[in-house]
Design a protein around this motif. Structure first.
Motif, PDB file in Angstrom:
ATOM      1  N   UNK A 145      40.851  24.823  26.016  1.00 16.27           N
ATOM      2  CA  UNK A 145      40.698  24.168  27.320  1.00 16.27           C
ATOM      3  C   UNK A 145      41.856  24.587  28.212  1.00 16.27           C
ATOM      4  N   UNK A 146      41.529  25.109  29.385  1.00 14.84           N
ATOM      5  CA  UNK A 146      42.558  25.585  30.321  1.00 14.84           C
ATOM      6  C   UNK A 146      42.559  24.702  31.561  1.00 14.84           C
ATOM      7  N   UNK A 147      43.701  24.072  31.846  1.00 18.41           N
ATOM      8  CA  UNK A 147      43.868  23.266  33.059  1.00 18.41           C
ATOM      9  C   UNK A 147      44.805  24.008  34.001  1.00 18.41           C
ATOM     10  N   UNK A 148      44.231  24.606  35.051  1.00 20.23           N
ATOM     11  CA  UNK A 148      45.024  25.356  36.033  1.00 20.23           C
ATOM     12  C   UNK A 148      45.483  24.458  37.155  1.00 20.23           C
ATOM     13  N   UNK A 149      46.748  24.624  37.555  1.00 18.56           N
ATOM     14  CA  UNK A 149      47.339  23.774  38.584  1.00 18.56           C
ATOM     15  C   UNK A 149      47.411  24.527  39.906  1.00 18.56           C
ATOM     16  N   UNK A 150      46.629  24.094  40.859  1.00 24.11           N
ATOM     17  CA  UNK A 150      46.629  24.521  42.251  1.00 24.11           C
ATOM     18  C   UNK A 150      46.194  25.978  42.438  1.00 24.11           C
ATOM     19  N   UNK A 151      46.263  26.420  43.714  1.00 25.05           N
ATOM     20  CA  UNK A 151      45.445  27.544  44.167  1.00 25.05           C
ATOM     21  C   UNK A 151      45.927  28.937  43.763  1.00 25.05           C
ATOM     22  N   UNK A 152      47.072  29.051  43.134  1.00 23.72           N
ATOM     23  CA  UNK A 152      47.529  30.390  42.773  1.00 23.72           C
ATOM     24  C   UNK A 152      47.334  30.692  41.290  1.00 23.72           C
ATOM     25  N   UNK A 186      44.967  14.316  38.425  1.00 23.05           N
ATOM     26  CA  UNK A 186      45.275  14.509  37.008  1.00 23.05           C
ATOM     27  C   UNK A 186      44.488  13.520  36.152  1.00 23.05           C
ATOM     28  N   UNK A 187      44.428  12.268  36.607  1.00 28.30           N
ATOM     29  CA  UNK A 187      43.678  11.255  35.850  1.00 28.30           C
ATOM     30  C   UNK A 187      42.217  11.680  35.693  1.00 28.30           C
ATOM     31  N   UNK A 188      41.601  12.097  36.798  1.00 22.68           N
ATOM     32  CA  UNK A 188      40.186  12.465  36.761  1.00 22.68           C
ATOM     33  C   UNK A 188      39.935  13.658  35.842  1.00 22.68           C
ATOM     34  N   UNK A 189      40.803  14.677  35.926  1.00 21.91           N
ATOM     35  CA  UNK A 189      40.603  15.873  35.094  1.00 21.91           C
ATOM     36  C   UNK A 189      40.782  15.555  33.618  1.00 21.91           C
ATOM     37  N   UNK A 190      41.794  14.779  33.302  1.00 22.10           N
ATOM     38  CA  UNK A 190      42.009  14.420  31.896  1.00 22.10           C
ATOM     39  C   UNK A 190      40.816  13.637  31.353  1.00 22.10           C
ATOM     40  N   UNK A 191      40.277  12.743  32.181  1.00 22.66           N
ATOM     41  CA  UNK A 191      39.140  11.952  31.722  1.00 22.66           C
ATOM     42  C   UNK A 191      37.916  12.837  31.460  1.00 22.66           C
ATOM     43  N   UNK A 192      37.674  13.810  32.344  1.00 23.81           N
ATOM     44  CA  UNK A 192      36.508  14.680  32.146  1.00 23.81           C
ATOM     45  C   UNK A 192      36.721  15.677  31.014  1.00 23.81           C
ATOM     46  N   UNK A 193      37.964  16.016  30.740  1.00 23.48           N
ATOM     47  CA  UNK A 193      38.259  16.952  29.648  1.00 23.48           C
ATOM     48  C   UNK A 193      38.158  16.292  28.273  1.00 23.48           C
ATOM     49  N   UNK A 194      38.297  14.959  28.247  1.00 22.01           N
ATOM     50  CA  UNK A 194      38.374  14.248  26.960  1.00 22.01           C
ATOM     51  C   UNK A 194      37.205  14.545  26.034  1.00 22.01           C
ATOM     52  N   UNK A 195      36.027  14.717  26.591  1.00 25.01           N
ATOM     53  CA  UNK A 195      34.831  14.900  25.759  1.00 25.01           C
ATOM     54  C   UNK A 195      34.925  16.156  24.904  1.00 25.01           C
ATOM     55  N   UNK A 196      35.806  17.080  25.319  1.00 21.92           N
ATOM     56  CA  UNK A 196      35.931  18.342  24.581  1.00 21.92           C
ATOM     57  C   UNK A 196      37.170  18.395  23.688  1.00 21.92           C
ATOM     58  N   UNK A 197      37.935  17.304  23.623  1.00 23.31           N
ATOM     59  CA  UNK A 197      39.115  17.295  22.761  1.00 23.31           C
ATOM     60  C   UNK A 197      38.714  17.463  21.293  1.00 23.31           C
ATOM     61  N   UNK A 370      34.253  19.917  39.035  1.00 20.07           N
ATOM     62  CA  UNK A 370      34.708  19.163  40.206  1.00 20.07           C
ATOM     63  C   UNK A 370      34.202  17.726  40.095  1.00 20.07           C
ATOM     64  N   UNK A 371      35.098  16.788  40.344  1.00 17.41           N
ATOM     65  CA  UNK A 371      34.754  15.370  40.214  1.00 17.41           C
ATOM     66  C   UNK A 371      34.475  14.798  41.587  1.00 17.41           C
ATOM     67  N   UNK A 372      33.226  14.436  41.856  1.00 12.75           N
ATOM     68  CA  UNK A 372      32.844  13.864  43.141  1.00 12.75           C
ATOM     69  C   UNK A 372      33.385  12.466  43.323  1.00 12.75           C
ATOM     70  N   UNK A 379      35.359   7.060  36.868  1.00  7.59           N
ATOM     71  CA  UNK A 379      36.440   7.430  35.944  1.00  7.59           C
ATOM     72  C   UNK A 379      37.560   6.391  35.928  1.00  7.59           C
ATOM     73  N   UNK A 380      37.682   5.645  37.013  1.00  5.78           N
ATOM     74  CA  UNK A 380      38.744   4.640  37.081  1.00  5.78           C
ATOM     75  C   UNK A 380      38.371   3.344  36.367  1.00  5.78           C
ATOM     76  N   UNK A 381      37.132   3.231  35.941  1.00 14.79           N
ATOM     77  CA  UNK A 381      36.691   2.015  35.256  1.00 14.79           C
ATOM     78  C   UNK A 381      37.307   1.938  33.869  1.00 14.79           C
TER      79      UNK A 381
END
Length: 995
Positions: A145-152, A186-197, A370-372, A379-381
């Motif tokens: 799992x790759x989490x890239x930070x910002x546009x570069x 960060x919270x949203x991405x971590x939550x969506x990534x969890x299913x693949x841990x 992308x988290x709408x 995700x905040x629930x």
């Protein structure tokens, strides 16, 4: 025909059903960038790593230009503790490969790489990776799992690392990209990534299947959670024959399933193109064709273009629940579908992610992760899980299915001015509700689409009310647009401003569903958990937790607001509906009935125990609504209403008024009647003679008034009064006015306000454990009075400023009366006076010229006549103020000796003292008397002859005072004038003002 039918299978997870959890081994390895470029995002990275990552079998590696292992797997909040140097990515992966080798062979591995990708030399990193990195040589089951930070973040880096290490679920996104770093991102991405841990198993199936419908390649091994495709409707696990794999016809795919499918298909096409596969374009076109077929079918099903929707269609409050739920459901996923379709169009037309800049390529790889906005909320629930909401929804489904509702009831709830429906109208459409519930996936879906109908309210919310519904405050009921529905309110973001004429508006930010007794057949629906969840959202704007009492809290606070209003038919009707709604929703429920019993039989528990659910004291609104409910049931339920109302008022002072911070005198005062003021004045007039001066009088009068008052209070039964501003504080939510109105509603008579004195005393003087158990005494007025006196000692004169002012005026009159005509004495006369009083004449500073003294008083009526020892004569004389000019006696005496007559003396005095005689002696008659008195103290040859009475009167009428000549502001005259003025002011100094 069957061969032409297309079937999709979502491979189920076998872990929970066939294998014990302890047999599933997982090692997570984190590889986290701690270079200087990560500084601004570090706090969020550290927080979410420490909170979100499972700690069992965890390996945490960090890197800047050095790669290190974090021994305790906890990231410090300070990035300096880990590195903050330059960035060397390749050595970090060399360390990763060493750690992978050490992981036991029976463990699955998940690698989480977090970085902004800013290597010291990005141009050579690809070459260095090929030279130094071996990759997943052991063919281990690794989810990368790759989490890239910002546009570069460099896209090729994510792709190459995936190729080197990933040998797991092919549907895992190649890249999660945080485009704009923030805590929530960060919270949203971590939550969506969890299913693949947790790595999934590869399992053998009985038939070959395609991983992608546009690819002829087949396999008989599939991953748990993976989507596969076949033309055959049957598929089974070889080793788990009891587990059913359900076939889904392509034209029956749900939209959320379609999103999962499209994401994996698009990612597969992207990877093929970036890997320069020759047939990639053809496969992209074939994939696009399948995608368009599915989208067309969804558009037909939802009766709206799922790729090009209009917001007014989604939020139309006039549509029934089924349509709103259906459209909202499509809207949630439509944005994502549009992303996938656009990307496939570009890929099929020849676009290559390798040929655009890194950010654009990264964004395209990021499609589907992308988290709408809607999902961000979900995700905040934290309070209500997805599984728990499914149970709540299923309960509601069964209730709707089984309830029998009479579609007609003209005596029922009012209809919404927006939708022209009431709650009965909505529930009568049973089949529409049941079909609409199929599109409800989260509590947000339900809250945003299912309408409640009720009275429009304006409520005040604070931070505490988000977790404690009793803390809200109802400020007003809508007067014109009285009844609306929740869908319209939510569409307007909980704030409606409706025009009511004359350029005025009324604000509505909440609704109160009220029901008459005839709506009793709605009870099962109103008691459902999902309606209480909806009320929690409506009242507290919190859909993460279900508060059982939210509806009750809203009813109670609405009742308080209504009771503060003037009596009217509307008030009576609303009060009755509040009672009937309370009965409809809560009567017979465990918590409600338990509290009723506590209120009657164990008041200490009912009032004083903290609410565990809210971690707070009981709000006054809670016992209030319960007591209201009991009294409306009838006299058989409340045996001693007076005691119950007293307990409620006691709690009002304990909780609303924070009685533990107050004293008795904060609420009560000793009332001073007009006759009391007159008594004090008469008592103290007799003590004037002991006051040397006005200053001495002012310094001591407060204590003297207090002494007289204290003596009076102790002898008499003085009336105790309320500090009304404090007792009847209108800024509080539950006011005594509301309680009094409730009392009058129940008893038919007004509450006796004199009872408050005894209730307040009881509340403040009893220990908290006894305050509700001991009866209030109404025969202790003297005791309360004494307690007030003791508490106010040193402060009894508060509010006696009028008495002080009146006494000071009387004292001044008395002093002037005794000192107005002081007769100068010859030295011989002074000797005789001193001899009679036993005073040594030599102690008196006698002034031969004025016939007065400069160190003692010569006013014979003064109690300090001729007293020298201990007398502050200067302060004594100052009591005069400016009634007699300084040195007046001596000046008049000297003028008489010069042969001046009265008129001449007055005229010269007018020049010497400004505003003479008005500012001093007051009028000409007094001046004449004074000059005559001074004249009579002189030898007869010097005395001014008395004018005949007629001539004196004529003289007084005709007497004029010449205006002062203006003095030029230059030359010696100016200085001379100033000197004369100074001299004039100074002549009498030290010789007795006015004497």
């Amino acid at each position: 025909m069957e061969q032409e039918q297309k079937y999709h299978f979502h491979i189920p997870f076998v872990n929970n059903q066939q294998q014990k959890k302890e047999d599933i081994k997982l090692t997570i390895i984190g590889l986290i960038d701690v270079s200087a470029s990560m500084y601004t995002r570090w706090e969020w990275v550290a927080n979410f790593w420490n909170k979100s990552i499972p700690k069992d079998n965890l390996i945490t590696l960090t890197f800047d230009h050095r790669a290190k292992k974090v021994l305790n797997n906890v990231l410090s909040q300070n990035i300096e503790d880990h590195g903050e140097g330059t960035t060397e990515i390749v050595p970090a992966f060399e360390l990763l490969e060493k750690e992978i080798v050490k992981v036991p062979q029976n463990h699955n591995i998940t690698v989480i790489f977090i970085s902004d990708g800013q290597d010291n030399n990005v141009k050579t990193i690809e070459q260095r990776m090929k030279q130094k990195l071996k990759g997943n040589v052991q063919k281990r089951n690794i989810n990368f799992i790759c989490l890239g930070i910002e546009d570069e973040f460099p896209t090729f880096l994510a792709m190459q690392l995936r190729q080197l290490y990933h040998k797991g679920d092919p549907q895992i996104p190649a890249l999660y990209l945080i485009e704009h770093a923030s805590e929530q991102a960060f919270h949203n991405k971590f939550e969506t990534m969890k299913r693949y841990f947790y790595s999934t198993q590869m399992i053998r199936v009985n038939n070959v299947v395609q991983l992608f419908p546009y690819d002829e390649e087949v396999t008989d091994e599939v991953y748990e959670g993976q989507w596969v495709y076949s033309v055959k409707p049957e598929l089974k696990f070889v080793n788990y024959p009891d587990i059913q794999i359900i076939p889904i016809e392509q034209n029956k795919l749900e939209i959320d399933d379609v999103v999962d499918l499209f994401r994996s298909w698009v990612q597969n096409i992207q990877i093929r193109i970036m890997g320069k596969n020759e047939d990639s374009r053809e496969k992209a076109k074939k994939c696009l064709n399948i995608v368009n077929q599915i989208v067309d079918r969804l558009t037909e099903f939802f009766q709206m273009d799922v790729l090009n929707f209009k917001m007014e269609e989604i939020n139309d409050p006039n549509q029934p629940f089924k349509i709103r739920a259906k459209r909202n459901y499509a809207y949630k996923y439509g944005n994502k579908l549009l992303f996938f379709v656009k990307e496939l169009n570009q890929l099929s037309e020849g676009s290559n992610p390798n040929e655009v800049d890194d950010f654009e390529a990264a964004k395209r790889l990021n499609i589907g992760t992308i988290v709408g906005k809607h999902y961000q909320k979900a995700l905040q629930l934290k309070g209500i899980t997805v599984q728990e909401f499914k149970q709540i929804k299923e309960e509601f489904y069964q209730i709707i299915q089984n309830c029998k509702i009479n579609p007609q009831n003209e005596q029922g709830q009012e209809r919404s001015v927006i939708s022209l429906e009431n709650f009965r109208d909505i529930l009568s459409q049973k089949q529409e509700i049941l079909e609409g519930l199929k599109f409800i996936k989260t509590q947000y879906d339900f809250a945003e689409t299912f309408p409640l109908v009720g009275h429009g309210l304006k409520v005040k919310r604070n931070d505490g009310s988000f977790v404690n519904p009793w803390l809200i405050q109802v400020q007003s009921f809508a007067k014109h647009n009285k009844v609306i529905d929740s869908a319209y309110l939510i569409k307007n973001n909980f704030n409606i401003q409706l025009q009511i004429g004359d350029n005025q508006t009324e604000e509505i930010n909440c609704i109160l569903p009220l029901f008459p007794q005839s709506d009793n057949d709605l009870q099962s629906v109103l008691r459902s958990r999902i309606i209480k969840l909806l009320l929690t959202f409506m009242v507290q704007q919190n859909v993460d937790t279900l508060y059982e009492e939210t509806y009750l809290a809203l009813l109670s606070n609405s009742l308080i607001n209504v009771l503060k209003k003037q009596k009217s038919q509307w008030q009576s009707e609303i009060i009755e509906q509040i009672f009937q709604t309370t009965k409809l929703v809560y009567s017979g429920t465990i918590n409600f009935e338990n509290y009723l019993q506590k209120l009657l039989n164990n008041p200490n528990q009912a009032y004083l125990e903290k609410e565990a659910e809210y971690e707070d004291y009981v709000s006054t609104a809670k016992p209030f609504i319960h007591l209201f409910y009991l009294t409306k049931l009838g006299n058989n339920y409340v045996k001693d209403f007076e005691q119950e109302i007293e307990r409620l008022i006691l709690y009002y002072f304990i909780r609303e008024q924070y009685k533990h911070l107050q004293q008795l005198s904060y609420y009560l005062k000793l009332k001073l009647e007009k006759q009391d003021e007159n008594f004090v004045q008469e008592q103290l007039k007799s003590s004037f003679e002991k006051h040397l001066s006005i200053k001495n009088f002012r310094n001591s009068i407060t204590k003297e008034i207090e002494k007289v008052l204290l003596d009076k209070y102790e002898k008499d039964s003085t009336i105790i009064d309320l500090n009304e501003e404090k007792v009847f504080n209108q800024d509080l939510k539950l006011t005594l006015d509301a309680i009094e109105s409730f009392y009058e509603q129940c008893k038919g008579v007004k509450f006796e306000r004199t009872r408050y004195v005894h209730i307040i005393y009881h509340a403040l003087k009893q220990q908290e454990k006894d305050v509700f158990l001991k009866r209030i005494s109404y025969n202790n007025l003297k005791e309360i009075q004494q307690a007030l006196i003791q508490e106010n000692k040193g402060n009894l004169t508060k509010g006696t400023s009028a008495i002080k002012s009146a006494l000071e005026k009387e004292y001044t009159k008395w002093f002037i009366k005794n000192h107005m005509m002081v007769e100068p004495l010859t030295y011989e006369q002074l000797q005789i006076e001193c001899q009679q009083k036993g005073i040594d004449v030599n102690t008196i500073a006698y002034n031969q010229k004025s016939g007065l003294s400069s160190n003692c008083c010569l006013a014979k009526q003064c109690p300090f006549y001729l007293i020298v020892n201990g007398l502050d004569f200067k302060r004594h004389v100052q009591t005069w103020g400016r009634k007699v000019p300084q040195g007046f006696h001596q000046y008049v005496r000297s003028e008489i000796l010069k042969g001046q007559n009265i008129e001449q003396i007055i005229q010269s005095s007018n020049q010497k003292w400004k505003k003479f005689p008005q500012l001093y002696l007051g009028n000409e008659e007094v001046v004449h008397q004074y000059i005559k008195l001074i004249s009579e103290s002189l030898p007869k040859e010097y005395q001014i002859k008395e004018l005949p009475k007629q001539q004196l009167l004529h003289h007084q009428v005709k007497l004029t005072f010449p205006k002062k000549q203006k003095v030029k502001k230059y030359g010696n005259k100016r200085g001379q004038n100033k000197q004369n003025q100074r001299g004039g002011r100074g002549r009498g100094r030290g010789r007795g003002r006015g004497h």
